[in-house]
Motif scaffolding. Sequence first.
Motif, PDB file in Angstrom:
ATOM      1  N   PRO A 201      -3.566   5.873 -11.763  1.00 59.55           N
ATOM      2  CA  PRO A 201      -2.523   4.986 -11.180  1.00 59.55           C
ATOM      3  C   PRO A 201      -1.824   4.480 -12.223  1.00 59.55           C
ATOM      4  CG  PRO A 201      -4.523   4.399  -9.908  1.00 59.55           C
ATOM      5  CD  PRO A 201      -5.036   5.035 -11.156  1.00 59.55           C
TER       6      PRO A 201
ATOM      7  N   GLN B  31      -6.700  -3.652 -11.202  1.00 58.67           N
ATOM      8  CA  GLN B  31      -6.731  -2.164 -11.273  1.00 58.67           C
ATOM      9  C   GLN B  31      -7.407  -1.540 -12.444  1.00 58.67           C
ATOM     10  OE1 GLN B  31      -3.105  -0.256 -13.291  1.00 58.67           O
ATOM     11  NE2 GLN B  31      -2.804   0.567 -11.121  1.00 58.67           N
TER      12      GLN B  31
ATOM     13  N   GLN C 138       3.926  -4.223  -6.452  1.00 59.09           N
ATOM     14  CA  GLN C 138       3.642  -5.846  -6.180  1.00 59.09           C
ATOM     15  C   GLN C 138       5.032  -6.457  -6.188  1.00 59.09           C
ATOM     16  OE1 GLN C 138       0.580  -7.005  -5.536  1.00 59.09           O
ATOM     17  NE2 GLN C 138      -0.515  -4.888  -5.673  1.00 59.09           N
TER      18      GLN C 138
ATOM     19  N   ALA D  82      -3.057  -7.294  -5.734  1.00 53.79           N
ATOM     20  CA  ALA D  82      -4.056  -6.556  -5.541  1.00 53.79           C
ATOM     21  C   ALA D  82      -5.496  -7.507  -5.933  1.00 53.79           C
ATOM     22  CB  ALA D  82      -4.238  -5.177  -6.611  1.00 53.79           C
TER      23      ALA D  82
ATOM     24  N   SER E   7       2.211   1.383  -3.649  1.00 50.96           N
ATOM     25  CA  SER E   7       1.361   1.577  -4.734  1.00 50.96           C
ATOM     26  C   SER E   7       0.898   2.899  -5.108  1.00 50.96           C
ATOM     27  CB  SER E   7      -0.074   0.759  -4.285  1.00 50.96           C
ATOM     28  OG  SER E   7      -0.864   0.680  -5.287  1.00 50.96           O
TER      29      SER E   7
ATOM     30  N   ALA F 176      -6.530   0.399  -3.606  1.00 46.91           N
ATOM     31  CA  ALA F 176      -6.415  -0.952  -4.122  1.00 46.91           C
ATOM     32  C   ALA F 176      -5.883  -1.403  -2.725  1.00 46.91           C
ATOM     33  CB  ALA F 176      -5.455  -1.265  -5.353  1.00 46.91           C
TER      34      ALA F 176
ATOM     35  N   THR G  73       0.890  -1.174  -0.045  1.00 52.11           N
ATOM     36  CA  THR G  73       0.043  -0.098  -0.069  1.00 52.11           C
ATOM     37  C   THR G  73       0.764   1.166  -0.144  1.00 52.11           C
ATOM     38  OG1 THR G  73      -1.662  -1.009   1.180  1.00 52.11           O
ATOM     39  CG2 THR G  73      -1.817   1.237   1.161  1.00 52.11           C
TER      40      THR G  73
ATOM     41  N   SER H 289      -2.108   3.648  -6.183  1.00 58.36           N
ATOM     42  CA  SER H 289      -3.671   3.727  -5.930  1.00 58.36           C
ATOM     43  C   SER H 289      -4.169   4.011  -4.553  1.00 58.36           C
ATOM     44  CB  SER H 289      -4.150   2.176  -6.557  1.00 58.36           C
ATOM     45  OG  SER H 289      -5.402   2.185  -6.085  1.00 58.36           O
TER      46      SER H 289
ATOM     47  N   LYS I 245       4.067   1.430 -12.196  1.00 55.94           N
ATOM     48  CA  LYS I 245       4.175   1.647 -10.634  1.00 55.94           C
ATOM     49  C   LYS I 245       3.616   0.455  -9.814  1.00 55.94           C
ATOM     50  CE  LYS I 245       5.228   6.729 -11.090  1.00 55.94           C
ATOM     51  NZ  LYS I 245       4.659   8.003 -10.751  1.00 55.94           N
ATOM     52  N   GLU I 246       2.489   0.194 -10.081  1.00 60.61           N
ATOM     53  CA  GLU I 246       1.820  -0.866  -9.550  1.00 60.61           C
ATOM     54  C   GLU I 246       2.458  -2.331  -9.435  1.00 60.61           C
ATOM     55  OE1 GLU I 246      -0.892  -2.415  -6.903  1.00 60.61           O
ATOM     56  OE2 GLU I 246      -1.222  -0.561  -7.649  1.00 60.61           O
TER      57      GLU I 246
ATOM     58  N   SER J 174      -4.080  -5.129  -1.257  1.00 60.66           N
ATOM     59  CA  SER J 174      -3.581  -6.417  -1.561  1.00 60.66           C
ATOM     60  C   SER J 174      -3.484  -7.209  -0.554  1.00 60.66           C
ATOM     61  CB  SER J 174      -2.013  -5.805  -2.272  1.00 60.66           C
ATOM     62  OG  SER J 174      -2.014  -4.907  -3.193  1.00 60.66           O
TER      63      SER J 174
ATOM     64  N   THR K 193      -3.477  -8.472 -10.489  1.00 61.53           N
ATOM     65  CA  THR K 193      -3.162  -7.174 -10.192  1.00 61.53           C
ATOM     66  C   THR K 193      -3.809  -6.076 -10.984  1.00 61.53           C
ATOM     67  OG1 THR K 193      -1.457  -7.641  -8.514  1.00 61.53           O
ATOM     68  CG2 THR K 193      -1.497  -5.521  -9.576  1.00 61.53           C
TER      69      THR K 193
END
Length: 485
Positions: free
Chosen positions: A268, A255, A277, A294, A53, A58, A50, A55, A272-273, A60, A251
């Motif tokens: 987002p 998203q 992860q 996620a 992330s 989201a 988190t 977002s 980057k996500e 996870s 994931t």
Amino acid sequence: MNMKNLRDDILAGTVVFLVALPLSLGIAQACGLPPFVGLLTGVIGGLVVTLCSPSRFAVSGPAAGLVTIVVAAMENLGSFSLLLAALVLAGSLQTLAGILRFGRWISLIPGSVIQGMMAAIGLLLIRQQTPAALDAEGETVTKLFSPLSVFVALGALFILFLWHKRRQHNRFFGLVPGELVAVLWGGMVLLIAEKLLPQAAATLDRLSLPQVDSWASLAQQFNHPDFFNAWSHPAVWLTGLTLALVASMETLLSQQALKKLVDQRPQPSPDKELLAQGAGNMLSGLLGGIPVTAVIVRSSVNVNAGARSKLSVILHGVLMLCCGLLFESLLNRIPLASLAAILIYTGYKLASPSLFISQWRQGLVQFIPFLATTCGIIFIGMLPGLLAGVLTQLLCSSVASHQSAIQLSRYNDHFVVRFNQNLIFLHNARLQQLLAKIPDNSVVIVEHENAEYLDKDIKATLAEFSDMANMRNITLEQWPRLENG
């Protein structure tokens, strides 16, 4: 942050925690691992991922969709420490994919293949968890089972289906998670059985979290990867690749689905996500967790509960940490049959009959690859099944595209031949087939504005038809220019 936003985040974080707790415990149990592993993974997802992330909403943590992969990997590798090495490798691959900006390529994966993957995971989850729900003495339901376990599981399933049906019409059902009620049901049955049927209650399997009363006892719960033996083990590399691919897909799909629930400005970044992860999975592998992704179910609960910022997700991670450290005796009252029922229900949602009906209604071009992916994953494995689905979709789409490249319409004695795209030798048989349907004494009009290129075989077929037109009293209009052919 104003007080209203703070209050909304605290409420949302609490609701997400109540949903994530039984799922995290059940997923670890389904993987054949201690429930502490599920809590550890939930904490890593709720805190580390988190914070990294992009977002705000989201959530996870451990995902039911990866249970079957973890179970199969444990059987192939024969050791949890090797699985952890594969998980570190998977996190590294996700991080590399984020650096190389591969996140955008998720849109190239056909929707039918993605839906087929989720359906296969759901069916495998149901098959795997049914013996656990029955407390069977083996991997098949034909073995002796516990009536009390069946009663707990069926009751939990009834609650979950009822909650899902009612939550759209009743605010109470939407606010209180059905998973929590299913767990409370199991605990209540256990409490009553201990009073009235102590012998039956003693046979009911339940969670077994360790008592953590010191830093030393906490440190003993962590496991670490076996890098020394992992690098020369080909199955470790294949497992790492599989985990990275499926976890990244889940994931990024979460998203995409989250975009439909809440507007985030700026949107987002998928790259980057993947970095977030990847960091989560590397840490999970190093500490003895299971794969992190996620999860759209928890993310949607977070949004629907009124979350305003990342604080709600972080709070859910903190509550998971406190629960595992301080309330292990209370959690150990949860029957495994309740957790198995929750995962069976999750599998049903992934592979619901409505999904198969929806894919069928979209036509064979969608349904055949969907079915190929589902069956391929179930019978030959995750990566081969996904490859089979992609190749089947490519073949079906090519056939459909081939059929629509040239169209023939009739208006009395007038025939219109439409070229909808550039034509190459592969379209020649289709062109000959359509031209053969045109009778004598007709007028043929060719609409070829959409075809900027006609190769020599196509031009040869058109020239042959043109040469025969006068003999058959066929009038040609808007005929393509065939010079230099």
